[in-house]
Design a protein around this motif. Sequence first.
Motif, PDB file in Angstrom:
ATOM      1  N   ARG A 185     -46.002 -30.623 -53.751  1.00  0.00           N
ATOM      2  CA  ARG A 185     -46.637 -32.388 -55.523  1.00  0.00           C
ATOM      3  C   ARG A 185     -46.094 -33.382 -55.115  1.00  0.00           C
ATOM      4  NH1 ARG A 185     -45.831 -29.841 -60.708  1.00  0.00           N
ATOM      5  NH2 ARG A 185     -47.385 -31.546 -60.878  1.00  0.00           N
ATOM      6  N   LYS A 186     -45.449 -34.005 -54.561  1.00  0.00           N
ATOM      7  CA  LYS A 186     -45.229 -35.278 -54.050  1.00  0.00           C
ATOM      8  C   LYS A 186     -46.272 -35.609 -53.739  1.00  0.00           C
ATOM      9  CE  LYS A 186     -39.981 -35.494 -53.311  1.00  0.00           C
ATOM     10  NZ  LYS A 186     -39.374 -35.581 -52.246  1.00  0.00           N
ATOM     11  N   LEU A 187     -46.648 -34.723 -51.969  1.00  0.00           N
ATOM     12  CA  LEU A 187     -47.458 -35.721 -51.520  1.00  0.00           C
ATOM     13  C   LEU A 187     -48.484 -35.689 -52.550  1.00  0.00           C
ATOM     14  CD1 LEU A 187     -48.744 -35.949 -48.602  1.00  0.00           C
ATOM     15  CD2 LEU A 187     -48.982 -33.947 -49.009  1.00  0.00           C
ATOM     16  N   TYR A 188     -48.723 -34.428 -53.116  1.00  0.00           N
ATOM     17  CA  TYR A 188     -50.465 -34.594 -53.850  1.00  0.00           C
ATOM     18  C   TYR A 188     -50.586 -35.391 -54.853  1.00  0.00           C
ATOM     19  CZ  TYR A 188     -50.340 -29.710 -51.954  1.00  0.00           C
ATOM     20  OH  TYR A 188     -51.141 -28.091 -51.345  1.00  0.00           O
ATOM     21  N   ASP A 189     -48.480 -35.426 -56.138  1.00  0.00           N
ATOM     22  CA  ASP A 189     -49.099 -36.756 -56.710  1.00  0.00           C
ATOM     23  C   ASP A 189     -49.371 -38.350 -56.959  1.00  0.00           C
ATOM     24  OD1 ASP A 189     -48.502 -34.930 -59.338  1.00  0.00           O
ATOM     25  OD2 ASP A 189     -46.179 -34.636 -59.196  1.00  0.00           O
ATOM     26  N   SER A 190     -49.145 -38.430 -55.096  1.00  0.00           N
ATOM     27  CA  SER A 190     -49.494 -40.261 -54.265  1.00  0.00           C
ATOM     28  C   SER A 190     -50.581 -40.174 -54.416  1.00  0.00           C
ATOM     29  CB  SER A 190     -48.378 -39.895 -53.196  1.00  0.00           C
ATOM     30  OG  SER A 190     -49.365 -39.591 -52.465  1.00  0.00           O
ATOM     31  N   GLU A 197     -42.307 -28.821 -55.032  1.00  0.00           N
ATOM     32  CA  GLU A 197     -41.596 -29.813 -55.769  1.00  0.00           C
ATOM     33  C   GLU A 197     -42.410 -30.717 -53.756  1.00  0.00           C
ATOM     34  OE1 GLU A 197     -37.902 -30.423 -56.303  1.00  0.00           O
ATOM     35  OE2 GLU A 197     -38.104 -29.339 -57.827  1.00  0.00           O
ATOM     36  N   ASN A 198     -42.035 -30.759 -52.983  1.00  0.00           N
ATOM     37  CA  ASN A 198     -42.517 -31.261 -51.674  1.00  0.00           C
ATOM     38  C   ASN A 198     -44.153 -31.070 -51.347  1.00  0.00           C
ATOM     39  OD1 ASN A 198     -39.512 -31.105 -50.737  1.00  0.00           O
ATOM     40  ND2 ASN A 198     -39.890 -29.334 -49.653  1.00  0.00           N
ATOM     41  N   ARG A 243     -43.295 -34.050 -42.158  1.00  0.00           N
ATOM     42  CA  ARG A 243     -42.018 -34.820 -41.984  1.00  0.00           C
ATOM     43  C   ARG A 243     -42.868 -36.271 -41.608  1.00  0.00           C
ATOM     44  NH1 ARG A 243     -39.030 -35.857 -46.553  1.00  0.00           N
ATOM     45  NH2 ARG A 243     -39.883 -37.421 -47.229  1.00  0.00           N
ATOM     46  N   ARG A 293     -50.427 -35.436 -45.101  1.00  0.00           N
ATOM     47  CA  ARG A 293     -51.240 -36.368 -45.627  1.00  0.00           C
ATOM     48  C   ARG A 293     -52.904 -36.749 -45.017  1.00  0.00           C
ATOM     49  NH1 ARG A 293     -49.456 -40.034 -49.799  1.00  0.00           N
ATOM     50  NH2 ARG A 293     -47.235 -39.709 -49.562  1.00  0.00           N
TER      51      ARG A 293
END
Length: 146
Positions: free
Chosen positions: A126-131, A123-124, A91, A96
């Motif tokens: 994927r949140k990064l990847y989706d951005s 999910e963690n 975090r 990133r």
Amino acid sequence: MIIRDAEPGDETRWRQLWAGYNAYQEAVVPDAVTAATWKRVLDPAVPMFIRMAVLDRKVAGFALCVLHEGSWVAGPICYLEDLFVDPAARRRGIARALLEDLMALGKSRGWSRLYWHADGGNENARKLYDSFVPADKFVRYRLSLG
Ligand SMILES: CC(C)(COP(=O)(O)OP(=O)(O)OC[C@H]1O[C@@H](n2cnc3c(N)ncnc32)[C@H](O)[C@@H]1OP(=O)(O)O)[C@@H](O)C(=O)NCCC(=O)NCCS
């Protein structure tokens, strides 16, 4: 934070992170394979490499990639095979930064594409990847041959 190529002196630290990554993936990678992977990463003749993220002078995460040819593009394609950040350093933008580093590296070196797979339930990650980009519709088929 500094992001740089793996160096011979990183082996011990990388093996610690690699062990954490394998535990997370519930994977058992034989030691001979780990040793061969490290050797390949350092061999300029093999299109496999690691980018190390160094925070406060300690390697805190890595991205292991393989470059390969593709029939739909002229330039090399980069497959991001493994991405891991030390749990103690999460975090703080390291993953990133590793992805952004690969994008910048690829643009400067003429790669056509960067891609990776994700565990649908992670999910963690994927949140990064989706951005960066939405996931596409493809699913993976994987046949073990040995
Ligand atoms: C997934 C992983 C690489 C993320 O590394 P990280 O350096 O902590 O990620 P970052 O700090 O760059 O986080 C980027 C974004 O990811 C998402 N994210 C990452 N960890 C999260 C968490 N624990 N909870 C919620 N969102 C999270 C957030 O959207 C975050 O952005 P934000 O901090 O601005 O909200 C790391 O948790 C890890 O190594 N996990 C185990 C291995 C793994 O899952 N590898 C990927 C395999 S597909």
